[in-house]
Design a protein around this motif. Sequence first.
Motif, PDB file in Angstrom:
ATOM      1  N   LEU A  32      -4.741   9.435  -2.614  1.00  0.00           N
ATOM      2  CA  LEU A  32      -5.087   8.038  -2.419  1.00  0.00           C
ATOM      3  C   LEU A  32      -5.148   7.389  -3.801  1.00  0.00           C
ATOM      4  O   LEU A  32      -5.230   8.076  -4.819  1.00  0.00           O
ATOM      5  CB  LEU A  32      -6.416   7.932  -1.672  1.00  0.00           C
ATOM      6  CG  LEU A  32      -6.397   8.460  -0.228  1.00  0.00           C
ATOM      7  CD1 LEU A  32      -7.790   8.402   0.378  1.00  0.00           C
ATOM      8  CD2 LEU A  32      -5.422   7.689   0.624  1.00  0.00           C
ATOM      9  N   PRO A  33      -5.120   6.063  -3.877  1.00  0.00           N
ATOM     10  CA  PRO A  33      -4.985   5.410  -5.174  1.00  0.00           C
ATOM     11  C   PRO A  33      -6.229   5.405  -6.062  1.00  0.00           C
ATOM     12  O   PRO A  33      -6.263   4.716  -7.061  1.00  0.00           O
ATOM     13  CB  PRO A  33      -4.570   3.981  -4.799  1.00  0.00           C
ATOM     14  CG  PRO A  33      -5.101   3.777  -3.446  1.00  0.00           C
ATOM     15  CD  PRO A  33      -5.034   5.120  -2.769  1.00  0.00           C
ATOM     16  N   GLY A  34      -7.271   6.155  -5.741  1.00  0.00           N
ATOM     17  CA  GLY A  34      -8.443   6.228  -6.611  1.00  0.00           C
ATOM     18  C   GLY A  34      -9.439   5.099  -6.400  1.00  0.00           C
ATOM     19  O   GLY A  34     -10.285   4.847  -7.245  1.00  0.00           O
ATOM     20  N   ARG A  35      -9.330   4.418  -5.292  1.00  0.00           N
ATOM     21  CA  ARG A  35     -10.244   3.332  -4.942  1.00  0.00           C
ATOM     22  C   ARG A  35     -10.311   3.257  -3.423  1.00  0.00           C
ATOM     23  O   ARG A  35      -9.492   3.844  -2.735  1.00  0.00           O
ATOM     24  CB  ARG A  35      -9.753   2.008  -5.522  1.00  0.00           C
ATOM     25  CG  ARG A  35      -8.384   1.616  -5.013  1.00  0.00           C
ATOM     26  CD  ARG A  35      -7.907   0.292  -5.582  1.00  0.00           C
ATOM     27  NE  ARG A  35      -6.488   0.096  -5.382  1.00  0.00           N
ATOM     28  CZ  ARG A  35      -5.888  -0.202  -4.229  1.00  0.00           C
ATOM     29  NH1 ARG A  35      -6.596  -0.338  -3.126  1.00  0.00           N
ATOM     30  NH2 ARG A  35      -4.589  -0.373  -4.159  1.00  0.00           N
ATOM     31  N   ALA A  36     -11.285   2.539  -2.918  1.00  0.00           N
ATOM     32  CA  ALA A  36     -11.360   2.337  -1.468  1.00  0.00           C
ATOM     33  C   ALA A  36     -10.125   1.555  -1.016  1.00  0.00           C
ATOM     34  O   ALA A  36      -9.637   0.683  -1.733  1.00  0.00           O
ATOM     35  CB  ALA A  36     -12.632   1.579  -1.112  1.00  0.00           C
TER      36      ALA A  36
END
Length: 130
Positions: free
Chosen positions: A3-7
């Motif tokens: 996932l991109p490292g954020r919500a």
Amino acid sequence: PGLPGRAVVPGDSWVDTIDVVGGAGEGQRSDFSILRYTVQGDSTVDGRTYLSIALEGTTEISTEMDMGGMTISQSSDLEMEGHILWDLPAGRVFETRRSGRGSGTVSVPNIPFPLPIQVETSQLARFRGN
């Protein structure tokens, strides 16, 4: 993919590149993909909820294999699509489903020109564990 490292929320998207090179036995394979991932929302499978992520993009595949003392090479360019079901609490992929279509060539030593080919692929991988 990660996932991109954020919500993330439905509609969010990001691009990732995947470069895999490997060999087994008498062959060598290289896959290079550029894929866009887009969050679709929640999806339920067998009573469990997963984050559904669509994927689309391109994959370049190159292989070389030794067959009876001859080196045969193949290269293909594919348009890919599919989805990933991400298990958020476990922090891992539960399911990946991808399909691709494209074209390429096969080169054989005794033939003076590459042979054109059409390629279709379908893959399903599902995590089976605790």
